[in-house]
Motif scaffolding. Structure first.
Motif, PDB file in Angstrom:
ATOM      1  N   GLY A 158       0.843  -1.197   0.000  1.00 57.13           N
ATOM      2  CA  GLY A 158       0.000   0.000   0.000  1.00 57.13           C
ATOM      3  C   GLY A 158       0.871   1.237   0.000  1.00 57.13           C
ATOM      4  O   GLY A 158       1.969   1.241   0.546  1.00 57.13           O
ATOM      5  N   GLN A 192       0.978   5.438   0.859  1.00 56.66           N
ATOM      6  CA  GLN A 192       0.286   6.429   1.665  1.00 56.66           C
ATOM      7  C   GLN A 192      -0.371   7.457   0.758  1.00 56.66           C
ATOM      8  O   GLN A 192       0.266   8.036  -0.111  1.00 56.66           O
ATOM      9  CB  GLN A 192       1.301   7.123   2.567  1.00 56.66           C
ATOM     10  N   TYR A 199      -3.708   4.424   3.743  1.00 53.71           N
ATOM     11  CA  TYR A 199      -2.921   3.717   2.740  1.00 53.71           C
ATOM     12  C   TYR A 199      -3.851   3.184   1.659  1.00 53.71           C
ATOM     13  O   TYR A 199      -4.951   2.733   1.952  1.00 53.71           O
ATOM     14  CB  TYR A 199      -2.173   2.545   3.370  1.00 53.71           C
ATOM     15  N   ASP A 217      -4.032   0.315  -1.194  1.00 53.18           N
ATOM     16  CA  ASP A 217      -3.336  -0.884  -1.630  1.00 53.18           C
ATOM     17  C   ASP A 217      -3.238  -0.924  -3.146  1.00 53.18           C
ATOM     18  O   ASP A 217      -4.245  -0.817  -3.841  1.00 53.18           O
ATOM     19  CB  ASP A 217      -4.076  -2.133  -1.135  1.00 53.18           C
ATOM     20  N   THR A 227       6.708   5.843   3.171  1.00 52.24           N
ATOM     21  CA  THR A 227       5.381   6.103   2.617  1.00 52.24           C
ATOM     22  C   THR A 227       4.744   4.851   2.031  1.00 52.24           C
ATOM     23  O   THR A 227       3.727   4.938   1.362  1.00 52.24           O
ATOM     24  CB  THR A 227       5.464   7.166   1.501  1.00 52.24           C
ATOM     25  N   SER A 228       5.355   3.690   2.264  1.00 55.35           N
ATOM     26  CA  SER A 228       4.713   2.499   1.742  1.00 55.35           C
ATOM     27  C   SER A 228       4.561   1.470   2.865  1.00 55.35           C
ATOM     28  O   SER A 228       5.302   1.489   3.841  1.00 55.35           O
ATOM     29  CB  SER A 228       5.533   1.913   0.590  1.00 55.35           C
ATOM     30  N   ARG A 229       3.600   0.588   2.702  1.00 55.09           N
ATOM     31  CA  ARG A 229       3.346  -0.423   3.726  1.00 55.09           C
ATOM     32  C   ARG A 229       3.315  -1.771   3.033  1.00 55.09           C
ATOM     33  O   ARG A 229       2.542  -1.987   2.100  1.00 55.09           O
ATOM     34  CB  ARG A 229       2.001  -0.130   4.387  1.00 55.09           C
TER      35      ARG A 229
END
Lengths: 607, 270
Positions: A17, A19, A24, A26, A66-68
């Motif tokens: 995901g 941000q 977030y 995906d 900034t990413s998950r």
């Protein structure tokens, strides 16, 4: 080195995901797959499908802030997602390597190529410079760069695109990684060069037993290289299986849509007129065959466009005295005719002069010799303003061909404002009609180009080309930059418009799949000359000129069963049409093979 | 354009412009009126910021000085922009001999340090605002030419320029309607630099006595004359210096913001 068939890389439930504002979003959801040593997995999808994001996530190349990323990425027993940046650095380039799409920008222009290949060895191995140099040289030999020792200290700009991609591969494989991720490695290359690079990757894989993840949008390439295939659509894996399964019995409409856009040799055999692509309804999962339609060609009418002995040379001047040291013979004695409702394709590889031919015909470049007659009038006798009613152009790059400061409604009607033929009040109405005609919404007229996708922009460009109601449209690689489904839609739109308005298309392209769909006749260009010209069925079914044959044999065959039947493509560079200043072109003799099918008699020199 | 002023830098600039152009319409003390008895007088009801070495009203002088700085620098930058951008665009679009000629002339101008060139012109043609504006403009023409030329070179190769050509548009139309809007961004940045640099250069020349003629107030001259009494009357030095700094910073911020607004990718465009 070959390992047992235990998975090298096991990805489970990978979700990525990014941000956006507070939360977030995906972009990749619940992706699972595995790659074993010696195996090639293809990830297929269009832009925005999440295929590149997936590979970046594996390599932990996404910005961590900034990413998950959730899920597990197990590589040789360790979960890569739990590693910190320093331990990841040790894996990147050493155990897992990556090749990128653009060989022109992914090499550092101020470093010699030898140093770039040696760099990753020096980073990961405790060895001296001399030894790294020796290993880099061996690597350059392995990727078959001719006279590697002599080119070690050359800079990237001294290499052609295909050779640069070889350098990239050499740098990626310098540490003998266990896994190679290739992100669209051949998309920017010409088709004969693409065939060479694909062969090379396959050979190197057979030698070292590494696993390969091959990311691409081209089903033809997939059929060439992949053992197993993963089809992604909007961040989800919609279909996975062995490549044979996917090609023989695709279960998803989307996969079938992708497959329909690659040429199957013979799929158009027996069909005389160009046929639109089948139409897909992804949401409903239906596929409707193209409507029956009469041929658009009106052979009895006088020709729309006649080109006689067209030539163009660009002088190469010495720096100091501006003396002409050589000339690029970009276009050499080209003869063409185009009739009402006809599509004539010009095919060839980069540097063959096909785009220059298009620009000479539209008058964008002044020509050196020859004559262009559009609708019975000589090009130079007609003012630029009047010419606009006869001939228009659709360009390759939908991001560069619309003025970023004009709203699309204004962009479409700009020709009308230039000519002042239509009262301002009517402009909006015309823009709305045209937007509707090309499959966009009338209320989009007030938006700026950057708010549209590539395919939508290309439709806008089509609308703009149509507003003057021209007779001839030159489409210079008009669909080359588009995703597969967008490409089929724009091609279908162009064919519908041709039927409706009797347009003549000069379709300039390197994409044999599209050319086979859209053309009545095909002209093959090589080193500025037309080497073969004839009806589509003749060129595909009975190619006579050696260059045409080479070009056609390099096109990937979308049939995994026939993978290794294509002969190895010899490692060649495209020749350049640079000649000494006093060069005289030998007289061209064309031999007629059948009605309408001509080939250029060539000496040994040109191939 | 309205949007450009609806922002912190825009509001600040409007405030400064209002201060410099509207305030003098009110009955302020005469900036030239000498009152020797009240020299170095501190702030009072009649003179809010106090009085200078000749007893002239400091606030009134500051306001008038800022106004002339804005008029002179803005005028000079505008003049330089019009001349420089025209030359640059023509050179970049037409190419050939006009390009070589105009760019070499610009190179010659660039060879002289700006202050030296301005001093030379001021000595030859006499000091004062009437020479100051053309002199400053001359100094800054090459920078506009360079920026315009380089931007045209990148834009002219874009396919949308080819597309307009194929529509049958004339060269002037292509230059002014297609190319100019697309190179406006870098030109605005350049304009911001030039305004700021000419504010500084103007005050420098005035400081040297080659710019605005006394007794007309100018920031540079005020700084120059306050230098002598700096130890006793630091305020007389600080006040014009601060005015200069604030003016430069606000102009910079505003031009930066303008560039942002003019980019169609940020919001709805200009």
């Amino acid at each position: 080195m070959t390992k047992a068939r235990t998975p090298l890389l096991q990805v489970s439930n990978l979700t990525v995901g990014f941000q956006t504002g507070p939360g977030y979003r995906d972009v990749v959801r619940d992706v699972s797959f595995s790659v074993a040593g010696g195996e090639t997995l293809a990830i297929v999808g269009e832009s925005g499908s999440g295929k590149s994001v997936t590979s970046m996530a594996l390599m932990q190349l996404l910005p961590r802030a900034t990413s998950r990323i959730t899920g597990r990425v197990e590589f040789q027993g360790t979960d890569l997602l739990t590693l910190d940046e320093r331990r990841m650095e040790r894996i990147r380039g050493d155990r897992i390597s990556m090749i990128f799409q653009e060989p022109m920008t992914s090499l550092n222009p101020v470093m010699t190529i030898g140093a770039q290949i040696a760099e990753s060895i020096l980073m990961h191995r405790r060895i001296g410079r001399a030894q790294a140099r020796a290993e880099a040289l061996a690597m350059m030999d392995r990727v078959r760069i001719p006279s590697a020792a002599g080119r070690f200290d050359d800079y990237p700009h001294q290499f052609s695109g295909g050779m640069r991609q070889r350098v990239m591969i050499a740098a990626a494989l310098a540490c003998q990684p266990d896994l190679l991720i290739a992100d669209e490695p051949t998309t920017a290359l010409d088709v004969t060069i693409q065939a060479q690079v694909l062969d090379l990757i396959k050979e190197l894989q057979a030698e070292s037993g590494m696993g390969v993840i091959f990311i691409t949008h081209d089903m033809g390439v997939v059929a060439e290289v992949a053992d197993r295939t993963l089809v992604m659509y909007h961040g989800d894996v919609i279909e996975a299986g062995t490549t044979t399964q996917i090609f023989d019995a695709p279960s998803q409409t989307y996969t079938r849509a992708l497959l329909s856009a690659v040429p199957r040799p013979g799929s158009m055999a027996g069909i005389d007129a160009p046929t639109p692509y089948p139409v897909f309804d992804i949401a409903e999962g239906r596929m409707s065959p193209p409507a029956e339609r009469p041929d658009t060609l009106q052979a009895d009418q006088p020709p729309l466009l006649e080109v006689k002995d067209l030539s163009k040379r660009f002088a190469i001047q010495s720096k100091l005295l501006k003396r002409v040291t050589a000339r690029v013979h970009a276009v050499e004695g080209v003869n063409l005719t185009l009739r009402r409702g006809e599509t004539l394709s010009i095919v060839g590889e980069s540097g063959c002069g096909k785009s220059t031919t298009g620009k000479l015909i539209t008058g964008l470049h002044p020509r050196d010799e020859g004559e262009v007659v559009i609708a019975g009038r000589k090009l130079d006798r007609v003012s630029a303003a009047e010419r606009a009613h006869d001939i228009q152009m659709i360009f390759q790059d939908p991001y560069a061909s619309l003025n970023p400061r004009l709203r699309v409604g204004e962009a479409i009607t700009e020709p009308l404002r230039i000519h002042g033929t239509v009262p301002r009040a009517q402009e909006r109405e015309i823009a709305a009609q045209l937007l509707d005609r090309v499959g966009l919404k009338a209320e989009m007229a007030d938006r700026f180009p950057h708010e549209f996708s590539g395919g939508q922009r290309q439709r806008i460009c089509v609308a703009r080309a149509l507003v003057m109601k021209p007779k001839v449209i030159v489409a210079d690689e008009a669909v080359s930059a588009l995703d597969v489904t967008m490409k089929t839609q724009v091609v279908n739109l162009m064919m519908d418009l041709q039927a409706e308005m009797g347009l003549g298309f000069l379709f300039i392209s390197h994409d044999m799949a599209v050319v086979e769909r859209i053309s009545h006749r095909i002209a093959v260009m090589y080193l500025g000359q037309i080497v073969e010209i004839g009806p589509r069925a003749e060129i595909f079914g009975n190619p006579r000129h050696p260059y045409t044959r080479r070009l056609l044999s390099a096109v990937p065959v979308p049939d995994p069963a026939r993978r290794n039947q294509r002969g190895a493509v010899p490692v060649t560079e495209l020749k350049s049409p640079i000649r000494p200043p006093d060069y005289r072109r030998p007289a061209q003799h064309y031999t007629q093979v059948s009605p309408d099918h001509f080939i250029l008699e060539t000496g040994a020199e040109s191939l | 354009m309205k949007k450009a002023f609806k922002s912190p830098p825009g509001i600040l600039l409007l405030a400064i412009l209002a201060l410099a152009f509207i305030l003098p319409l009110f009955p302020l003390p005469d900036p030239l009126a000498i009152d020797v008895d009240a020299r170095y007088a501190g702030p009072s009801a009649a003179h809010l910021l106090g009085q200078d070495e000749y007893g002239r009203d400091l606030m009134s002088r500051l306001i008038h000085a800022m106004r002339s700085a804005i008029v002179i620098s803005g005028g000079a930058a505008l003049l330089a922009a019009i001349i420089g951008v025209t030359i640059g665009i023509v050179a970049g679009y037409v190419r050939g001999i006009s390009e070589a000629l105009s760019l070499r002339v610009m190179d010659v101008i660039l060879c002289f340090p700006p202050l030296l060139l301005a001093m030379l012109a001021a000595t030859l043609y006499g000091a004062g605002p009437k020479t100051l504006v053309p002199v400053l403009a001359l100094v800054f023409v090459p920078s506009f030419t360079r920026v315009a030329h380089a931007s045209v070179m990148t834009v002219r190769g874009q396919e949308y320029v080819d597309a307009v050509k194929l529509m049958g548009a004339s060269a002037p139309r292509i230059i002014f309607r297609t190319i100019l809007p697309n190179i406006a961004g870098p030109l605005f940045v350049q304009f911001s630099f030039v305004v700021v640099m000419s504010v500084v250069l103007e005050s420098g020349l005035s400081y040297l006595g080659l710019g605005v003629l006394p007794p007309e107030p100018s920031l540079g001259m005020m700084i120059g004359s306050a230098r002598a009494t700096f130890a006793d009357q630091p305020w007389l030095l600080f006040a014009p210096c601060m005015a200069l700094v604030v003016l430069v910073l606000v102009l910079n911020a505003f031009c930066d913001h303008l560039r942002h607004v003019f980019d169609p990718r940020n919001g709805s465009g200009a």
